[in-house]
Design a protein around this motif. Structure first.
Motif, mmCIF file in Angstrom:
data_model
loop_
_atom_site.group_PDB
_atom_site.id
_atom_site.type_symbol
_atom_site.label_atom_id
_atom_site.label_comp_id
_atom_site.label_asym_id
_atom_site.label_seq_id
_atom_site.Cartn_x
_atom_site.Cartn_y
_atom_site.Cartn_z
ATOM 1 N N HIS A 196 -19.085 37.900 -20.978
ATOM 2 C CA HIS A 196 -18.713 36.904 -21.750
ATOM 3 C C HIS A 196 -18.649 37.095 -23.353
ATOM 4 N N ALA A 197 -18.095 36.448 -24.161
ATOM 5 C CA ALA A 197 -18.146 36.668 -25.427
ATOM 6 C C ALA A 197 -19.387 36.412 -25.850
ATOM 7 N N PRO A 198 -20.186 36.764 -27.215
ATOM 8 C CA PRO A 198 -21.460 36.614 -27.775
ATOM 9 C C PRO A 198 -21.952 35.190 -27.648
ATOM 10 N N LEU A 199 -23.178 35.094 -27.368
ATOM 11 C CA LEU A 199 -23.827 33.820 -27.064
ATOM 12 C C LEU A 199 -25.252 33.653 -27.582
ATOM 13 N N LEU A 200 -25.399 32.732 -28.425
ATOM 14 C CA LEU A 200 -26.686 32.503 -29.213
ATOM 15 C C LEU A 200 -27.324 31.209 -28.749
ATOM 16 N N PHE A 201 -28.732 31.416 -28.000
ATOM 17 C CA PHE A 201 -29.274 29.893 -27.801
ATOM 18 C C PHE A 201 -30.421 29.816 -28.874
ATOM 19 N N LEU A 202 -30.596 28.666 -29.328
ATOM 20 C CA LEU A 202 -31.552 27.975 -30.274
ATOM 21 C C LEU A 202 -32.227 26.924 -29.540
ATOM 22 N N ALA A 203 -33.583 27.095 -29.559
ATOM 23 C CA ALA A 203 -34.482 26.240 -28.981
ATOM 24 C C ALA A 203 -35.364 25.480 -29.888
ATOM 25 N N GLY A 204 -35.704 24.164 -29.792
ATOM 26 C CA GLY A 204 -36.644 23.524 -30.848
ATOM 27 C C GLY A 204 -37.880 23.619 -30.169
ATOM 28 N N GLY A 205 -38.832 23.818 -31.132
ATOM 29 C CA GLY A 205 -40.225 24.055 -30.655
ATOM 30 C C GLY A 205 -41.038 22.793 -30.222
ATOM 31 N N ASN A 206 -40.509 21.586 -30.704
ATOM 32 C CA ASN A 206 -41.233 20.522 -30.517
ATOM 33 C C ASN A 206 -40.106 19.592 -29.489
ATOM 34 N N ASP A 207 -38.887 19.990 -29.432
ATOM 35 C CA ASP A 207 -38.177 19.247 -28.446
ATOM 36 C C ASP A 207 -38.686 18.945 -27.134
ATOM 37 N N ARG A 208 -38.584 17.617 -26.735
ATOM 38 C CA ARG A 208 -39.104 17.074 -25.462
ATOM 39 C C ARG A 208 -38.289 16.801 -24.495
ATOM 40 N N LEU A 209 -36.776 16.637 -25.008
ATOM 41 C CA LEU A 209 -35.657 16.271 -24.085
ATOM 42 C C LEU A 209 -35.256 17.558 -23.228
ATOM 43 N N MET A 210 -35.009 18.559 -24.416
ATOM 44 C CA MET A 210 -34.368 19.873 -23.742
ATOM 45 C C MET A 210 -35.403 21.090 -24.019
ATOM 46 N N PRO A 211 -36.750 21.316 -23.694
ATOM 47 C CA PRO A 211 -37.520 21.972 -24.211
ATOM 48 C C PRO A 211 -37.259 23.167 -24.382
ATOM 49 N N ALA A 212 -37.817 24.130 -25.173
ATOM 50 C CA ALA A 212 -37.893 25.425 -25.408
ATOM 51 C C ALA A 212 -38.148 26.049 -23.965
ATOM 52 N N VAL A 213 -38.736 25.842 -23.112
ATOM 53 C CA VAL A 213 -38.967 26.754 -21.851
ATOM 54 C C VAL A 213 -37.751 26.388 -21.103
#
Length: 270
Positions: A196-213
């Motif tokens: 696949h082409a280059p892919l970056l994931f960014l997660a929010g440390g306080n995200d309750r809907l789509m949490p970092a985990v």
């Protein structure tokens, strides 16, 4: 530093429950850096949020499924002169991964992404947030509209009340229950072993809907050794990351990552 004129365009992929207005500041930021930017609307959502809310619960938005939304972006991208960089938030992050799988993009950024089929990570706040959106005991012919209390708890948690109210009024739109349910179907399947082409994931440390985990679990599923992938967790960001006071810092991070990639050959989609 402004980019070269031959740089790929950027297509912003909107998430569920909001309009393309969520990208207004990001578009201006990247356009100021020399990029040509687009933010196509989901089916039946090319209108201000307040107008869309007036159509609830019998909005035509209820007619859309995952395949319908994905088709809008795939067809838009195929009309561009070259493969674009795609940047998606939340449900838009899942769409980004599906477009990546179709080999339609030059590079991709999935911000606080909804998960493809089979990616799971336990989070009680996420379960409490998502279950009502599925509308399991209601008709898919009607739309779902989060309450302000749900917006406060799961989307804009930690923001001042005035900011929570502003984002709710300015961005919130009703959503198709079918779109949400389709995340649990084969339509949301990703082959994590393919190149696949280059892919970056960014997660929010306080995200309750789509949490970092959950974002971290999604990132770890990609296994092709020859493909570029990266993951970064952003402390203090809730699910309304795009409009938090730190949005410019986050946009600059994405800009730096894109600039760090060896420029791919500019090629058309097929």
């Amino acid at each position: 530093m402004p980019v070269a004129a031959a740089a790929p365009p950027i297509v912003f992929i909107t998430g569920a429950f909001v309009t393309t207005a969520c990208w207004d500041e990001w578009k201006q930021f990247f356009e100021a850096q020399g990029y040509t930017c687009y933010a196509p609307a989901w089916p039946h959502k090319a209108a201000p949020a307040a107008e869309l809310r007036r159509q609830h619960p019998h909005s035509p938005i209820a007619q859309s499924g995952l395949a319908d939304v994905l088709r809008v972006y795939a067809e838009f991208i195929r009309q561009l002169p070259v493969r674009p960089i795609v940047i998606g938030h939340s449900y838009g992050g899942l769409l980004v991964q599906l477009l990546l799988q179709q080999d339609l993009v030059a590079a991709a950024v999935a911000i606080e992404s909804a998960p493809p089929l089979g990616v799971v990570a336990w989070s009680w706040p996420m379960v409490r947030a998502v279950l009502p959106m599925l509308g399991l005991f209601s008709s898919v012919r009607t739309t779902f509209l989060p309450t302000f209390a749900q917006w406060q708890r799961y989307i804009a948690n930690g923001l001042p009340l005035a900011a929570q109210q502003h984002t709710y009024e300015h961005l919130l739109a009703p959503e198709s229950k079918q779109v949400i349910r389709d995340v649990l179907s084969l339509q949301a399947h990703i082959d994590f072993n393919r190149p696949h082409a280059p892919l970056l994931f960014l997660a929010g440390g306080n995200d309750r809907l789509m949490p970092a985990v959950l974002n971290r679990a999604n990132y770890r599923r990609y296994r092709h050794a020859g493909s570029i992938r990266a993951y970064q967790e952003l402390p203090g960001r809730n699910h309304a990351l795009l409009g938090q006071p730190t949005w410019r810092e986050d946009a600059a991070l994405v800009l730096d990552w894109v600039a760090s990639l060896e420029p791919p050959p500019l090629s058309r989609c097929v």
